[in-house]
Design an enzyme around this catalytic site. Structure first.
Site, PDB file in Angstrom:
ATOM      1  N   ALA A 108       0.861  -1.188   0.000  1.00 32.63           N
ATOM      2  CA  ALA A 108       0.000   0.000   0.000  1.00 32.63           C
ATOM      3  C   ALA A 108       0.888   1.226   0.000  1.00 32.63           C
ATOM      4  O   ALA A 108       1.954   1.242   0.631  1.00 32.63           O
ATOM      5  CB  ALA A 108      -0.926   0.011   1.219  1.00 32.63           C
ATOM      6  N   ALA A 132       0.368   5.419   0.434  1.00 30.44           N
ATOM      7  CA  ALA A 132      -0.548   6.529   0.700  1.00 30.44           C
ATOM      8  C   ALA A 132       0.217   7.842   0.672  1.00 30.44           C
ATOM      9  O   ALA A 132       1.405   7.895   0.333  1.00 30.44           O
ATOM     10  CB  ALA A 132      -1.239   6.329   2.045  1.00 30.44           C
ATOM     11  N   SER A 133      -0.464   8.921   1.035  1.00 35.42           N
ATOM     12  CA  SER A 133       0.115  10.254   0.903  1.00 35.42           C
ATOM     13  C   SER A 133       1.242  10.516   1.885  1.00 35.42           C
ATOM     14  O   SER A 133       2.136  11.306   1.618  1.00 35.42           O
ATOM     15  CB  SER A 133      -0.987  11.298   1.099  1.00 35.42           C
ATOM     16  OG  SER A 133      -1.615  11.114   2.356  1.00 35.42           O
ATOM     17  N   ASP A 182      -9.831   8.752  10.443  1.00 38.95           N
ATOM     18  CA  ASP A 182      -9.443   8.666   9.032  1.00 38.95           C
ATOM     19  C   ASP A 182     -10.021   7.380   8.446  1.00 38.95           C
ATOM     20  O   ASP A 182      -9.315   6.569   7.853  1.00 38.95           O
ATOM     21  CB  ASP A 182      -7.914   8.691   8.915  1.00 38.95           C
ATOM     22  CG  ASP A 182      -7.452   9.068   7.511  1.00 38.95           C
ATOM     23  OD1 ASP A 182      -8.276   9.582   6.723  1.00 38.95           O
ATOM     24  OD2 ASP A 182      -6.271   8.848   7.188  1.00 38.95           O
TER      25      ASP A 182
END
Length: 515
Positions: A126, A128-129, A282
């Site tokens: 994964a 993500a930002s 989140d």
């Protein structure tokens, strides 16, 4: 000048991906249509608008990516093509180089990868930002996930936050609505949460706390942290195996009860908010999986604990009373709560505020979630709040964002879910535990250690206080006061004994009732 440079980068990015044309196309006025034609003249795009929007947000950095993540859960507010593309921001941000990831891990622990792990997968599972995740196996055979912070994130975030603070200051100076919405305080809250995400040890601590809180609920699983392998830039945790909640068809084929899953999600959210005051803030689909293992079949798996919301006892009490009043359609009580809390001016007429709240909320009761948009409800509440000068509370911004995430998730799982009916029994039970005899006994148990320490010292403290205040000429008065103090001491002792007897009686009744 640095802010100006960033503004130019944002404007250039919007122009490069044709988002200026996309924004102008939303307006229907004649002048706007002409401006749209001028801007779009001679420009052709090979990629669809959703792809261009996603690419632009990725190019602009982590703050904009998070904005896109929030939008991706609101399929009721966005066209399907845009929502589908923004959903890719949840866990499909382009990864950074595997060699760089290995170097960061070795730098964090001062040891080579081969010394830390029996095996390590270079391909991230994964991305993500803020960070990306690799699977690995420890020397003792435990399967783990290794989360690595993206390099150079702090400088990028600092620049964007500085720009947001400047813009927030302009909004407050130029707009009365801006002052009421407290944009600078909201940006300060956002600043805190983003910097918390950059400290992975804090994320690991959040996960440990959430794991303890949720242990007795048996509805959600939280990975265990490997504390000897946790640093500010790299953390290692138990590997969780599940199916992403967005893969609905796969879950159905596995035999998961989707409707129960939706109800469990609501229960988990309200438990975290109102029982614990500590909630995962989140909760987009990229951070949620479902276990298919026989021993934990159908349980949620929560991931990514960088953003956690907290509420004080006053916040929880205020919110719970508002929710219960909404569920009971007691709009007068909602209006009174807003005035009592200071959210609106004290001279606000209760009947006028009650009427405005009723007009917003009444049309949405007794309808399934597919026919309700909390986004539209919040928008109408915002319009009503402008009339009554309601002050937005920055500490609740995360809760509002999470509530929208929960609605988006619930809409995907079970459009027929009645959010109000599912939440009402939980909140009523929670309110019952906050008032009445159960609340009194619980509070007495909590305060008992303080009473035990304070009560024996009380006579001495009273005596010393009276002695300091009395002068030589007040001997007779002092003796009279001391005599009265002895009587008071005997009375206090009697009251303490009666109180302890009362508490012990309640406890005994509770024990016998359970036998």
């Amino acid at each position: 000048m640095r802010y100006l440079a960033r503004l130019l980068v944002i404007a250039w990015t919007l122009r490069r991906f044709g988002l200026d044309e996309l924004a102008l196309a939303a307006f229907s006025g004649r002048r706007m249509r002409w401006l749209h034609r001028i801007v779009s003249f001679g420009r052709r795009w090979n990629e669809p608008r959703g792809v261009r929007l996603r690419l632009a947000l990725e190019r602009l950095g982590p703050i904009f990516v998070k904005f896109g993540q929030v939008l991706s859960t609101r399929r009721d507010l966005l066209p399907a093509d845009i929502a589908g593309e923004l959903a890719k921001l949840q866990d499909s941000v382009p990864p950074f180089d595997a060699a760089r990831s290995r170097a960061l891990i070795e730098q964090a622990f001062g040891r080579r990868i081969e010394e830390l792990f029996a095996s390590f997968e270079d391909q991230p599972v994964a991305s993500a930002s803020i960070a990306q995740v690799h699977f690995a196996v420890l020397k003792d055979g435990r399967e783990v996930a290794v989360k690595v912070l993206r390099p150079g994130m702090l400088d990028v975030i600092e620049d964007d936050l500085a720009l947001m603070r400047t813009l927030a200051g302009w909004v407050e100076r130029l707009s009365a609505d801006g002052r009421r919405l407290k944009p600078r305080e909201v940006v300060a809250e956002f600043d805190t949460y983003l910097h918390d995400e950059l400290d992975l040890v804090r994320e690991a601590a959040n996960a440990a706390q959430l794991r303890r809180n949720m242990d007795d609920l048996q509805l959600v699983m939280v990975p265990e942290m490997i504390w000897e392998l946790c640093t500010q830039d790299v953390i290692v945790m138990e590997r969780m195996v599940g199916v992403p909640i967005s893969q609905m068809q796969r879950l159905r084929e596995a035999g998961i009860d989707i409707k129960k899953l939706a109800r469990d999600g609501v229960t988990i959210f309200f438990t975290q908010v109102f029982r614990d005051g500590f909630f995962h803030a989140d909760m987009h689909p990229g951070n949620i999986q479902v276990s298919l293992a026989p021993e934990t079949f159908g349980r949620y798996i929560a991931l990514d604990f960088g953003i956690i919301g907290t509420l004080s006892e006053n916040d929880k009490d205020y919110l719970a009373q508002n929710f219960v009043a909404f569920f009971q359609r007691d709009y007068k009580r909602v209006a009174e709560l807003h005035i009592e809390s200071g959210w609106v001016p004290a001279d606000t007429r209760v009947d006028e505020l009650e009427s405005a709240v009723r007009a917003v909320c009444e049309p949405h009761f007794d309808r399934p979630l597919k026919d309700i948009s909390l986004g539209q409800v919040l928008m109408r509440l915002f319009q009503a709040s402008r009339r009554f000068n309601v002050e937005i509370q920055p500490q609740l911004v995360l809760l509002q964002k999470t509530l929208l995430n929960i609605e988006g998730l619930g809409r995907q799982l079970d459009p027929e879910l009645d959010l109000w009916a599912t939440a009402k029994p939980f909140l009523e039970r929670w309110m019952d535990e906050q008032i009445g005899w159960r609340a009194l006994v619980s509070q007495l148990k909590k305060e008992a250690p303080r009473f035990a320490q304070f009560l024996p010292e009380l006579p001495r403290l009273l005596h010393e206080s009276l002695k300091r205040q009395a002068g030589p000429q007040d001997g007779e008065l002092l003796r009279a006061l001391l005599l009265e103090q002895r009587r008071t001491n005997r009375l206090l002792q009697t009251l303490v004994l009666v109180g302890l007897g009362f508490v012990l009686g309640l406890v005994a009744m509770r024990v016998f009732s359970t036998l």
